[in-house]
Scaffold this motif. Structure first.
Motif: not given
Length: 162
Positions: A74-84
């Motif tokens: 199972m592949e999960n692809r995404g992006v970060y929207l906020e990094v604090v």
């Protein structure tokens, strides 16, 4: 104390929430969430496993994991929207790297790490869905049991790093 805006806006039809107080400093939990070698050991309920992980820890950077679940990849692809750092990490599968729309988006996760003092952290995961049907599907898939098991695995693994 007033809850943060993202929690005030909680929609019980779209959002699933898991909160755990962990006996681990938030810096270590942050490291476990943001470095592949520390994410892979705990990120899916055992006996399943993460076989690959790519983290580009910046807004728009890749957040990608590959799981082996009973022989199914199972592949999960995404992006970060906020990094604090050490406070909040937000990622989604709505987009992939380069802000390319994903063909079948499912969720956005908002993770917070609240320092409770004495090496303890309140870890909260809010998982937002685009529809009530998607949220119900995630709940029916075992969100609370699965994410709860993963949170316990995270805490156990992170304790070994401290």
């Amino acid at each position: 104390m007033t809850p943060p805006g993202w929690l005030i806006d909680h929609d019980p039809d779209l959002d699933l929430i898991l909160t755990r107080d962990m006996a681990v400093p938030r810096g270590i939990l942050w490291m476990c969430w943001t470095t592949p070698e520390h994410l892979k050991p705990w990120f899916v309920p055992k006996p399943h496993r993460v076989t690959d992980c790519r983290i580009d820890l910046r807004v728009g950077g890749a957040c990608e994991t590959t799981f082996d679940v009973d022989g199914n990849i199972m592949e999960n692809r995404g992006v970060y929207l906020e990094v604090v750092p050490e406070e909040r990490l937000v990622f989604t599968d709505t987009y992939t790297e380069g802000w390319k729309p994903a063909p079948d988006p499912f969720m956005t996760a908002i993770l917070t790490f609240e320092d409770l003092g004495q090496g303890r952290t309140r870890y909260t995961a809010v998982v937002r869905h685009r529809s009530a049907e998607a949220a119900r599907q995630h709940a029916d898939m075992g969100f609370h049991d699965g994410w709860g098991m993963v949170a316990a695995q995270l805490e156990d693994y992170a304790r070994g790093l401290g």
